[in-house]
Scaffold this motif. Structure first.
Motif, PDB file in Angstrom:
ATOM      1  N   TRP A 142     -49.324  -4.185 -15.364  1.00  7.21           N
ATOM      2  CA  TRP A 142     -50.395  -5.117 -14.894  1.00  7.21           C
ATOM      3  C   TRP A 142     -49.717  -6.605 -13.591  1.00  7.21           C
ATOM      4  O   TRP A 142     -50.240  -7.003 -12.618  1.00  7.21           O
ATOM      5  N   LEU A 143     -48.372  -7.541 -14.176  1.00  2.00           N
ATOM      6  CA  LEU A 143     -48.178  -8.344 -13.535  1.00  2.00           C
ATOM      7  C   LEU A 143     -46.944  -8.157 -12.193  1.00  2.00           C
ATOM      8  O   LEU A 143     -47.615  -7.670 -11.159  1.00  2.00           O
ATOM      9  N   GLY A 144     -47.272  -6.685 -12.469  1.00  4.89           N
ATOM     10  CA  GLY A 144     -46.539  -5.562 -10.873  1.00  4.89           C
ATOM     11  C   GLY A 144     -47.855  -5.913  -9.570  1.00  4.89           C
ATOM     12  O   GLY A 144     -48.235  -6.435  -8.763  1.00  4.89           O
ATOM     13  N   VAL A 145     -49.383  -5.519 -10.644  1.00  6.43           N
ATOM     14  CA  VAL A 145     -50.229  -5.685  -9.579  1.00  6.43           C
ATOM     15  C   VAL A 145     -50.112  -6.725  -9.230  1.00  6.43           C
ATOM     16  O   VAL A 145     -51.080  -7.324  -8.356  1.00  6.43           O
ATOM     17  N   VAL A 146     -50.852  -7.982 -10.142  1.00  4.69           N
ATOM     18  CA  VAL A 146     -50.119  -8.908  -9.526  1.00  4.69           C
ATOM     19  C   VAL A 146     -49.268  -9.515  -8.869  1.00  4.69           C
ATOM     20  O   VAL A 146     -50.275 -10.168  -7.553  1.00  4.69           O
ATOM     21  N   GLY A 147     -47.601  -9.124  -8.487  1.00 10.57           N
ATOM     22  CA  GLY A 147     -47.603  -9.468  -7.915  1.00 10.57           C
ATOM     23  C   GLY A 147     -48.011  -9.272  -6.144  1.00 10.57           C
ATOM     24  O   GLY A 147     -47.716  -8.961  -5.158  1.00 10.57           O
ATOM     25  N   SER A 387     -29.839   9.317  -8.907  1.00 13.51           N
ATOM     26  CA  SER A 387     -29.210   9.825 -10.049  1.00 13.51           C
ATOM     27  C   SER A 387     -28.281   8.978 -10.391  1.00 13.51           C
ATOM     28  O   SER A 387     -27.698   8.982 -11.661  1.00 13.51           O
ATOM     29  N   LYS A 388     -27.586   8.151  -9.525  1.00 18.05           N
ATOM     30  CA  LYS A 388     -26.234   7.713  -9.604  1.00 18.05           C
ATOM     31  C   LYS A 388     -25.560   6.308  -8.891  1.00 18.05           C
ATOM     32  O   LYS A 388     -26.162   6.750  -7.801  1.00 18.05           O
ATOM     33  N   GLY A 389     -25.309   5.445  -8.713  1.00 16.29           N
ATOM     34  CA  GLY A 389     -24.559   4.195  -7.962  1.00 16.29           C
ATOM     35  C   GLY A 389     -25.103   3.504  -8.158  1.00 16.29           C
ATOM     36  O   GLY A 389     -26.894   3.734  -8.860  1.00 16.29           O
ATOM     37  N   GLN A 390     -25.338   2.649  -7.168  1.00 13.20           N
ATOM     38  CA  GLN A 390     -26.784   1.414  -6.762  1.00 13.20           C
ATOM     39  C   GLN A 390     -26.345   1.815  -5.445  1.00 13.20           C
ATOM     40  O   GLN A 390     -26.020   2.175  -4.386  1.00 13.20           O
ATOM     41  N   VAL A 391     -27.944   1.019  -5.377  1.00 15.52           N
ATOM     42  CA  VAL A 391     -28.663   1.079  -3.763  1.00 15.52           C
ATOM     43  C   VAL A 391     -28.914  -0.574  -3.912  1.00 15.52           C
ATOM     44  O   VAL A 391     -29.123  -1.250  -5.208  1.00 15.52           O
ATOM     45  N   ALA A 392     -29.274  -1.047  -2.799  1.00 16.15           N
ATOM     46  CA  ALA A 392     -29.631  -2.260  -2.780  1.00 16.15           C
ATOM     47  C   ALA A 392     -30.505  -2.282  -1.075  1.00 16.15           C
ATOM     48  O   ALA A 392     -30.311  -1.454   0.246  1.00 16.15           O
ATOM     49  N   SER A 393     -31.531  -3.338  -0.120  1.00 24.14           N
ATOM     50  CA  SER A 393     -32.071  -3.066   0.458  1.00 24.14           C
ATOM     51  C   SER A 393     -31.795  -4.596   1.368  1.00 24.14           C
ATOM     52  O   SER A 393     -32.577  -5.719   0.457  1.00 24.14           O
ATOM     53  N   LEU A 394     -32.254  -4.633   2.349  1.00 24.04           N
ATOM     54  CA  LEU A 394     -32.442  -6.062   2.647  1.00 24.04           C
ATOM     55  C   LEU A 394     -34.598  -6.360   3.081  1.00 24.04           C
ATOM     56  O   LEU A 394     -34.372  -6.787   2.913  1.00 24.04           O
ATOM     57  N   ASP A 395     -34.355  -5.343   3.484  1.00 25.56           N
ATOM     58  CA  ASP A 395     -36.106  -5.484   3.819  1.00 25.56           C
ATOM     59  C   ASP A 395     -36.494  -5.646   2.228  1.00 25.56           C
ATOM     60  O   ASP A 395     -36.737  -4.466   1.891  1.00 25.56           O
ATOM     61  N   GLN A 396     -37.298  -6.636   1.568  1.00 28.91           N
ATOM     62  CA  GLN A 396     -37.966  -6.659   0.392  1.00 28.91           C
ATOM     63  C   GLN A 396     -37.114  -6.753  -0.126  1.00 28.91           C
ATOM     64  O   GLN A 396     -37.339  -7.435  -1.400  1.00 28.91           O
ATOM     65  N   GLY A 397     -35.841  -5.837  -0.713  1.00 27.00           N
ATOM     66  CA  GLY A 397     -34.606  -5.866  -1.864  1.00 27.00           C
ATOM     67  C   GLY A 397     -34.378  -7.803  -1.029  1.00 27.00           C
ATOM     68  O   GLY A 397     -33.630  -7.822  -2.810  1.00 27.00           O
ATOM     69  N   GLY A 398     -34.502  -8.079  -0.233  1.00 28.09           N
ATOM     70  CA  GLY A 398     -33.787  -9.113  -0.264  1.00 28.09           C
ATOM     71  C   GLY A 398     -35.158 -10.345   0.029  1.00 28.09           C
ATOM     72  O   GLY A 398     -35.035 -11.562   0.614  1.00 28.09           O
ATOM     73  N   SER A 399     -35.805 -10.279   0.535  1.00 27.22           N
ATOM     74  CA  SER A 399     -37.327 -10.379   0.511  1.00 27.22           C
ATOM     75  C   SER A 399     -37.240 -12.012  -0.754  1.00 27.22           C
ATOM     76  O   SER A 399     -37.267 -11.790  -1.907  1.00 27.22           O
ATOM     77  N   PRO A 400     -37.768 -12.743  -0.468  1.00 24.83           N
ATOM     78  CA  PRO A 400     -37.368 -14.242  -1.303  1.00 24.83           C
ATOM     79  C   PRO A 400     -38.726 -14.792  -2.101  1.00 24.83           C
ATOM     80  O   PRO A 400     -38.789 -15.058  -3.494  1.00 24.83           O
ATOM     81  N   LEU A 401     -39.866 -14.212  -1.439  1.00 20.80           N
ATOM     82  CA  LEU A 401     -41.476 -14.188  -2.121  1.00 20.80           C
ATOM     83  C   LEU A 401     -40.938 -13.172  -3.389  1.00 20.80           C
ATOM     84  O   LEU A 401     -41.107 -13.770  -4.474  1.00 20.80           O
ATOM     85  N   MET A 402     -40.312 -12.274  -2.924  1.00 24.47           N
ATOM     86  CA  MET A 402     -40.860 -10.787  -3.929  1.00 24.47           C
ATOM     87  C   MET A 402     -39.074 -11.782  -5.298  1.00 24.47           C
ATOM     88  O   MET A 402     -39.457 -11.391  -6.567  1.00 24.47           O
ATOM     89  N   PHE A 403     -38.422 -12.060  -4.794  1.00 19.13           N
ATOM     90  CA  PHE A 403     -37.297 -12.723  -5.563  1.00 19.13           C
ATOM     91  C   PHE A 403     -37.943 -14.195  -6.564  1.00 19.13           C
ATOM     92  O   PHE A 403     -37.425 -13.295  -7.776  1.00 19.13           O
ATOM     93  N   ILE A 404     -39.364 -15.151  -6.092  1.00 19.19           N
ATOM     94  CA  ILE A 404     -39.492 -15.499  -6.946  1.00 19.19           C
ATOM     95  C   ILE A 404     -40.667 -15.513  -7.743  1.00 19.19           C
ATOM     96  O   ILE A 404     -40.518 -15.705  -8.786  1.00 19.19           O
ATOM     97  N   LEU A 405     -40.985 -14.287  -6.853  1.00 20.88           N
ATOM     98  CA  LEU A 405     -42.660 -13.779  -8.423  1.00 20.88           C
ATOM     99  C   LEU A 405     -41.330 -12.971  -8.822  1.00 20.88           C
ATOM    100  O   LEU A 405     -41.520 -13.376 -10.464  1.00 20.88           O
ATOM    101  N   THR A 406     -40.236 -12.272  -8.991  1.00 19.51           N
ATOM    102  CA  THR A 406     -39.532 -11.480  -9.841  1.00 19.51           C
ATOM    103  C   THR A 406     -39.336 -12.721 -10.620  1.00 19.51           C
ATOM    104  O   THR A 406     -39.253 -12.935 -11.966  1.00 19.51           O
ATOM    105  N   GLU A 407     -38.309 -13.768 -10.428  1.00 25.16           N
ATOM    106  CA  GLU A 407     -37.849 -14.218 -11.096  1.00 25.16           C
ATOM    107  C   GLU A 407     -38.421 -15.242 -11.945  1.00 25.16           C
ATOM    108  O   GLU A 407     -38.848 -15.716 -13.142  1.00 25.16           O
ATOM    109  N   LEU A 408     -39.851 -15.546 -11.917  1.00 30.66           N
ATOM    110  CA  LEU A 408     -40.461 -16.194 -12.855  1.00 30.66           C
ATOM    111  C   LEU A 408     -41.023 -15.966 -13.722  1.00 30.66           C
ATOM    112  O   LEU A 408     -41.809 -16.367 -14.367  1.00 30.66           O
TER     113      LEU A 408
END
Length: 454
Positions: A142-147, A387-408
């Motif tokens: 539900w917090l995801g839906v709010v996001g 299944s293994k390793g690590q991933v990242a993305s600039l588009d959305q993985g680096g979004s300031p709004l996504m980061f702020i919501l997650t950290e809040l």
């Protein structure tokens, strides 16, 4: 929900034409006109996809070879939006994201909180991914839906704020770009532009592709600039002469082909957008609605394309210089233009200012993407993407709004939250005041024009 997922799986080159065809019928444009508009848009998106594939298949490996050659120590690969979007759709939040985003849009329209009628259904993936990251980090669906809802509402407001820029600079009347990357990063450009205007000397510098071309003649043409950039990147990647020359020609082709294929999207969209706007204006007089569309439209501008190519090597340099960064820009290098697409309009095509604001934008993006590697990887594992390793993305993985919501919601990275929240929050508030001041000036100008005619 399965039906929606099936439509999404068709990709934007099929899904958006279907949406436009249906909208055309609803707007009483007839089967013929609606079908032509949809197919024309599909052709345009196929063209954009081919050009982006040209970059991904050739420029991406060159960038990776450059990183390996100079031993940059960037161990986590940016999978780009083609890797991030499926993670969002495959998450539990992805099953309800589209209805939530549409309902938010309808509610905001009814309450007159926005004038954007968003038909860019495909790019709801930005909101979906943000919600999926929030759900993954908090363990709460539900917090995801709010996001998703908060992200959607914010994107629509940004569409309102930057619609005058899209009209005045890009010539797209009645169009808004409520995009989770291009519009989301534009407030940084607004603040940058205002600061430069206060600096003597800097405020007078104005560089764009037209001026470069006028000064250098044929050597300054976009096609030559693209070729030179390709050659430089090829040399830095350690390619042989043949491969260097091929990369030069390929990037020259991008400079020529991207504006050309975007014209097909515009050709199909504009009649439908105009018809929708006329009907809305008649039923809700004085509202001046905007049709929310994909920022691919903005890539038809030569300044956006030129800045995009310049930021490919520059983004790699930024990634190297950020202390502690592990993310190697790769998957999103081909679509760097989306990050700065609206910013170019804010700067009125001034590449000098775009380079400054774009550097700030990409620095924040990469820093956030690096901070979000663990959560991003968990989402990828939970959705069966890796299944293994690590991933990242600039588009959305680096979004300031996504980061702020997650950290809040989690309070895991307090100091970065304060830094990103403080900087980005200030930029958004400043942009709101900038928008209100601009709208007041337009009203005064309109009143003067009206009195002059009476």
């Amino acid at each position: 929900m399965n039906f929606l997922q099936h439509i999404l799986d068709l990709g934007p080159s099929v899904m958006l034409p279907l949406v436009i065809f249906i909208i055309g019928l609803l707007l009483r444009q007839g089967i013929g006109k609606s079908l032509r508009a949809g197919i024309t848009i599909g052709v345009g998106f196929v063209g954009v996809t081919l050009v982006i594939s040209l970059l991904t298949d050739n420029l991406g490996p060159a960038a990776q070879d450059m990183a390996k050659r100079f031993n940059l120590g960037l161990s986590v690969v940016d999978v780009g939006w083609p890797g991030a979007a499926p993670m969002g759709w495959a998450s539990s939040v992805g099953t309800v994201a589209i209805p939530v985003a549409i309902l938010v849009n309808i509610l905001m329209l009814m309450l007159k909180w926005t004038r954007v009628v968003n038909v860019d259904v495909w790019n709801i993936w930005h909101m979906t991914f943000a919600g999926a990251i929030v759900a993954t980090a908090t363990g709460s669906f539900w917090l995801g839906v709010v996001g998703v809802a908060i992200y959607a509402a914010f994107a629509y407001k940004l569409g309102d704020w930057f619609a005058p820029i899209v009209h005045k600079y890009n010539g797209l009347e009645g169009i808004a770009i409520p995009h989770g990357t291009g519009a989301l990063m534009a407030p940084i450009a607004v603040v940058t532009d205002a600061i430069i205007d206060k600096v003597p000397g800097l405020k007078k510098i104005n560089i764009n592709s037209e001026k470069i071309e006028s000064r250098l003649g044929p050597i300054g043409e976009p096609v030559i600039i693209g070729a030179v950039l390709g050659v430089i990147i090829g040399i830095l990647a350690g390619y042989d002469v043949s491969s260097v020359l091929q990369l030069g020609i390929q990037l020259a082709a991008v400079m020529v082909l991207m504006p050309t294929v975007v014209k097909f999207i515009m050709e199909g969209l504009m009649p439908i957008a105009e018809a929708a706007r006329e009907i809305l204006d008649k039923r809700f007089s004085g509202q001046n609605y905007y049709i929310g569309l994909d920022p691919a439209l903005l890539l038809g501008n030569s300044q956006v394309v030129a800045a995009s190519l310049i930021f490919v090597p520059l983004t790699l340099v930024i990634a190297i210089l950020i202390p502690g960064n592990r993310v190697l820009p790769f998957g999103d290098l081909a679509t760097i233009g989306f990050f700065i697409s609206v910013a170019v309009g804010v700067h009125k095509g001034n590449l000098f200012r775009t380079l400054i604001s774009g550097t700030l934008i990409m620095t924040m993006t990469i820093w956030i993407a690096n901070l979000m590697v663990d959560v991003h990887t968990k989402l990828a594992v939970d959705t069966g993407t890796i299944s293994k390793g690590q991933v990242a993305s600039l588009d959305q993985g680096g979004s300031p709004l996504m980061f702020i919501l997650t950290e809040l919601f989690t309070l895991q990275n307090i100091v970065p939250l304060i830094v990103v929240g403080g900087i980005y929050g200030f930029c958004v508030l400043f942009t709101y005041r900038w928008y209100k001041r601009g709208m007041k000036e337009l009203e005064i100008e309109g009143e003067k024009n009206e009195s002059a005619h009476t």
